[in-house]
Design a protein around this motif. Structure first.
Motif, PDB file in Angstrom:
ATOM      1  N   LEU A  65      71.131  16.428  58.062  1.00 15.80           N
ATOM      2  CA  LEU A  65      72.061  15.931  56.885  1.00 15.80           C
ATOM      3  C   LEU A  65      72.479  16.915  56.208  1.00 15.80           C
ATOM      4  N   VAL A  66      71.920  17.860  55.996  1.00 14.38           N
ATOM      5  CA  VAL A  66      72.104  19.265  55.053  1.00 14.38           C
ATOM      6  C   VAL A  66      72.961  19.921  55.664  1.00 14.38           C
ATOM      7  N   GLN A  67      72.767  20.640  57.014  1.00 14.14           N
ATOM      8  CA  GLN A  67      73.754  21.723  57.655  1.00 14.14           C
ATOM      9  C   GLN A  67      75.071  20.931  58.093  1.00 14.14           C
ATOM     10  N   PHE A  68      74.841  19.569  58.397  1.00 16.52           N
ATOM     11  CA  PHE A  68      76.215  19.138  58.889  1.00 16.52           C
ATOM     12  C   PHE A  68      77.027  18.640  57.825  1.00 16.52           C
ATOM     13  N   THR A  69      76.705  18.584  56.546  1.00 12.47           N
ATOM     14  CA  THR A  69      77.391  18.659  55.302  1.00 12.47           C
ATOM     15  C   THR A  69      77.845  19.764  55.063  1.00 12.47           C
ATOM     16  N   LEU A  70      77.305  20.983  55.191  1.00 13.74           N
ATOM     17  CA  LEU A  70      77.984  22.413  55.020  1.00 13.74           C
ATOM     18  C   LEU A  70      78.927  22.569  56.007  1.00 13.74           C
ATOM     19  N   VAL A  71      78.744  22.241  57.280  1.00 18.09           N
ATOM     20  CA  VAL A  71      79.792  22.348  58.128  1.00 18.09           C
ATOM     21  C   VAL A  71      80.955  21.456  57.844  1.00 18.09           C
ATOM     22  N   GLY A  72      80.856  20.216  57.316  1.00 18.47           N
ATOM     23  CA  GLY A  72      82.061  19.414  56.696  1.00 18.47           C
ATOM     24  C   GLY A  72      82.823  20.150  55.673  1.00 18.47           C
ATOM     25  N   LEU A  73      82.173  21.157  55.058  1.00 14.05           N
ATOM     26  CA  LEU A  73      82.670  21.676  53.852  1.00 14.05           C
ATOM     27  C   LEU A  73      83.491  23.096  54.391  1.00 14.05           C
ATOM     28  N   GLY A  74      83.380  23.357  55.488  1.00 13.81           N
ATOM     29  CA  GLY A  74      83.924  24.529  56.238  1.00 13.81           C
ATOM     30  C   GLY A  74      83.077  25.528  56.197  1.00 13.81           C
ATOM     31  N   ILE A  75      81.692  25.452  56.053  1.00 16.41           N
ATOM     32  CA  ILE A  75      80.736  26.826  55.969  1.00 16.41           C
ATOM     33  C   ILE A  75      79.892  26.657  57.489  1.00 16.41           C
ATOM     34  N   ASP A  76      79.697  28.043  57.758  1.00 12.36           N
ATOM     35  CA  ASP A  76      79.093  28.309  59.065  1.00 12.36           C
ATOM     36  C   ASP A  76      77.446  28.282  58.768  1.00 12.36           C
ATOM     37  N   VAL A  77      76.832  27.684  59.643  1.00  8.98           N
ATOM     38  CA  VAL A  77      75.250  27.659  59.336  1.00  8.98           C
ATOM     39  C   VAL A  77      74.533  28.300  60.360  1.00  8.98           C
ATOM     40  N   ILE A  78      73.630  29.099  59.956  1.00  9.53           N
ATOM     41  CA  ILE A  78      72.627  29.897  60.927  1.00  9.53           C
ATOM     42  C   ILE A  78      71.278  29.083  60.766  1.00  9.53           C
ATOM     43  N   ASP A  79      70.912  28.274  61.878  1.00  9.99           N
ATOM     44  CA  ASP A  79      69.857  27.558  61.984  1.00  9.99           C
ATOM     45  C   ASP A  79      68.640  28.376  62.458  1.00  9.99           C
ATOM     46  N   LEU A  80      67.745  28.707  61.504  1.00 11.11           N
ATOM     47  CA  LEU A  80      66.378  29.262  61.996  1.00 11.11           C
ATOM     48  C   LEU A  80      65.412  28.157  62.507  1.00 11.11           C
ATOM     49  N   GLY A  81      65.933  27.044  62.377  1.00 12.13           N
ATOM     50  CA  GLY A  81      64.905  25.798  62.797  1.00 12.13           C
ATOM     51  C   GLY A  81      63.420  25.912  62.123  1.00 12.13           C
ATOM     52  N   LEU A  82      62.563  25.839  62.945  1.00 15.22           N
ATOM     53  CA  LEU A  82      60.981  25.880  62.133  1.00 15.22           C
ATOM     54  C   LEU A  82      60.749  27.297  61.707  1.00 15.22           C
ATOM     55  N   SER A  83      60.730  27.555  60.456  1.00 13.61           N
ATOM     56  CA  SER A  83      60.567  28.765  59.777  1.00 13.61           C
ATOM     57  C   SER A  83      59.868  28.846  58.490  1.00 13.61           C
ATOM     58  N   THR A  84      59.680  29.759  57.677  1.00 12.26           N
ATOM     59  CA  THR A  84      58.831  29.787  56.518  1.00 12.26           C
ATOM     60  C   THR A  84      59.816  30.117  55.447  1.00 12.26           C
ATOM     61  N   THR A  85      59.660  30.067  54.056  1.00 13.58           N
ATOM     62  CA  THR A  85      60.124  30.210  53.018  1.00 13.58           C
ATOM     63  C   THR A  85      60.590  31.854  52.805  1.00 13.58           C
ATOM     64  N   PRO A  86      59.676  32.664  52.860  1.00 13.26           N
ATOM     65  CA  PRO A  86      60.063  34.011  52.980  1.00 13.26           C
ATOM     66  C   PRO A  86      60.848  34.304  54.104  1.00 13.26           C
ATOM     67  N   THR A  87      60.644  33.757  55.169  1.00  9.10           N
ATOM     68  CA  THR A  87      61.293  34.434  56.407  1.00  9.10           C
ATOM     69  C   THR A  87      63.098  33.990  56.185  1.00  9.10           C
ATOM     70  N   VAL A  88      63.265  32.911  55.705  1.00  3.62           N
ATOM     71  CA  VAL A  88      64.548  32.659  55.480  1.00  3.62           C
ATOM     72  C   VAL A  88      65.027  33.621  54.196  1.00  3.62           C
ATOM     73  N   GLU A  89      64.137  33.829  53.198  1.00  2.00           N
ATOM     74  CA  GLU A  89      64.814  34.848  52.240  1.00  2.00           C
ATOM     75  C   GLU A  89      64.903  36.148  52.805  1.00  2.00           C
ATOM     76  N   ILE A  90      64.298  36.563  53.758  1.00  4.70           N
ATOM     77  CA  ILE A  90      64.766  38.028  54.277  1.00  4.70           C
ATOM     78  C   ILE A  90      65.931  37.795  55.320  1.00  4.70           C
ATOM     79  N   ALA A  91      66.134  36.599  55.909  1.00  4.90           N
ATOM     80  CA  ALA A  91      67.269  36.483  56.773  1.00  4.90           C
ATOM     81  C   ALA A  91      68.566  36.538  56.197  1.00  4.90           C
ATOM     82  N   VAL A  92      68.726  35.945  55.038  1.00  7.38           N
ATOM     83  CA  VAL A  92      70.024  35.999  54.213  1.00  7.38           C
ATOM     84  C   VAL A  92      70.688  37.299  54.133  1.00  7.38           C
ATOM     85  N   PRO A  93      70.192  38.124  53.582  1.00 10.03           N
ATOM     86  CA  PRO A  93      70.609  39.459  53.518  1.00 10.03           C
ATOM     87  C   PRO A  93      70.779  40.305  54.966  1.00 10.03           C
TER      88      PRO A  93
END
Length: 463
Positions: A65-93
């Protein structure tokens, strides 16, 4: 059932009515508000957001629901799938992305889920930014992309490995010393993504791992908050296996608790104390935790010649004060380690690696290490809120009653008595008042908590 909208995101229970629970419509609405805000912040035409999730049962549904809403806004999504909060935090930069979303309700039970929102640094949003997103959501103030401009989803499942590599490269993580110590450790990951990340990290460090609930099925075997009353099974297992200690993480792996070799809790508060003791022995500097955290961190910091200061509860508040004070390590007493050399977010993987290095250097048992720190005991209780309860008025009355004491009101009311303290505050994530106390004995901490519960009840007319 409950839906809580706050400056730190949206959190609620799955199912039920729109705007009263975290329904698909609520997830879409809030994702649209965040995506609209991200597009306003970005200085480039094509915007990218990183998304990861813990293993809870509703995760895949909410992520779609969330990622395809972003896609609908014209935003590209990098889907890490099953992950951890700190893993997403380091992935962003690392991905040079414009923001990130972690789909997790952290320590809440399985019926809950949430959207945790990050900025382009991979850090939680400021209060002002969160308020702006809430306003966009309230006003339905967003516009979706035309068909030729919709975004794309790219899957990348390498980031837990990348995260582990980053941890192993930290200057104060000594893999050789850890391997030489030949540790045996039991891990309870409540069948979420810590079951992927923590055993993998430990094996890289030459640690013998005994896995408990490490399959990411989302079926939590017990209450996922890493508190003593939920952890009797691993406490028994550590002793039965003759393990050096136990490791417990919450579903999104930003909180870390240890079980000593004797089957006793090391103490969630002492996760940060032990890691800070190690870091400060190598790097002179200051520390920060929040108002609800143990005095033991202050004592250890001052022992090493540093300065300690407390921030309002909330990771973003701790991080802001850490940056201001040029802090070498900080975090929250709930087992959250924030180590700036890695990133400004609570990270159980970093905490595990620092703790193992500390233990390998010091030698001896985990129980002996715990006994070497100042002895404080905490009581963490709560009062359920009702709609007619004037919480702010109650806290103001308490503050007035105790105005002659050492009082802090930046976040609820904290009263520092000479030998103990009490902190009363509204929760940001649940409809409750939290009552935290700390003293030199458990009985004293419990008595102090019960005293303030009685005072609050009397003021509120609950009895």
């Amino acid at each position: 059932m409950t839906l809580i909208k706050s400056i730190s995101g949206i959190r609620g229970t799955i199912g039920g009515k729109v705007s009263e629970n975290l329904t698909p419509l609520d997830a879409v609405k809030f994702a649209a508000a965040y995506g609209t805000w991200i597009k306003k912040q970005a200085t480039k035409e094509k915007v990218t957001v990183v998304i990861g999730r813990d293993a809870r049962l509703s995760g895949e549904m909410i992520q779609n629901l969330v990622q395809f809403t972003l896609v609908g806004l014209g935003i590209d999504v990098i889907d890490l799938g099953l992950s951890t909060t700190p893993t997403v935090e380091i992935a962003v930069p690392l991905e040079k992305a414009d923001g990130g979303i972690i789909l997790t309700a952290s320590h809440n039970p399985k019926q809950w889920n949430a959207l945790k929102l990050l900025n382009h640094k991979g850090e939680f949003l400021s209060g002002a930014d969160g308020a702006e997103i809430l306003k966009l959501a309230e006003n339905d103030d967003y516009s979706f992309a035309a068909v030729d401009d919709i975004g794309e989803v790219t899957k990348n499942d390498a980031y837990i490995d990348i995260h582990i590599d980053e941890v192993l490269e930290l200057s104060l993580v000594d893999a050789d010393k850890i391997k030489a110590a030949n540790f045996k450790v039991v891990v309870d990951a409540v069948n979420s993504t810590g079951g992927i990340a923590i055993p993998k990290l430990l094996k890289e460090l030459g640690v013998q791992v005994i896995e408990m609930y490490c399959k990411p099925t989302g079926h939590f075997p017990h209450n996922p908050e890493p508190l003593k009353e939920h952890l009797s099974e691993i406490c028994e297992r550590v002793v039965a296996e003759g393990a050096d200690f136990g490791i417990v993480v919450d579903p999104d792996v930003d909180r870390l608790a240890f079980i000593s070799n004797d089957g006793e809790m090391f103490g969630e508060e002492y996760t940060l104390v032990a890691c800070a003791d190690y870091i400060l022995s190598k790097t002179k500097g200051n520390t920060v935790s929040n108002l609800s955290s143990s005095r033991a961190l202050r004592d250890v910091t001052e022992k090493h010649g540093g300065t300690y200061e407390a921030a309002a509860v909330g990771e973003v508040n701790v991080v802001t004060l850490m940056k201001k004070n040029n802090t070498v390590i900080g975090g929250e007493g709930n087992g959250g380690i924030i180590y700036p050399e890695s990133h400004y977010g609570r990270d159980a993987l970093v905490g595990v690696a620092l703790f193992l290095t500390h233990l390998a250097e010091k030698g001896g048992t985990v129980a002996a290490l715990r006994a070497s720190y100042p002895a404080y005991f905490m009581s963490k209780k709560k009062i359920e809120l009702t709609p007619e309860l004037d919480v702010d008025g109650i806290l103001a009355t308490i503050a007035k009653t105790y105005k002659a004491e050492n009082l802090t009101t930046i976040d609820g009311v904290k009263i520092d008595f000479p030998e103990n303290w009490v902190h009363l505050r509204k929760s940001n994530t649940e409809p409750i008042i939290r009552i935290y106390t700390e003293a030199h004995t458990q009985q004293e901490a419990d008595v102090l908590a019960d005293r303030f519960i009685a005072e609050i009840s009397k003021i509120a007319g609950l009895h």
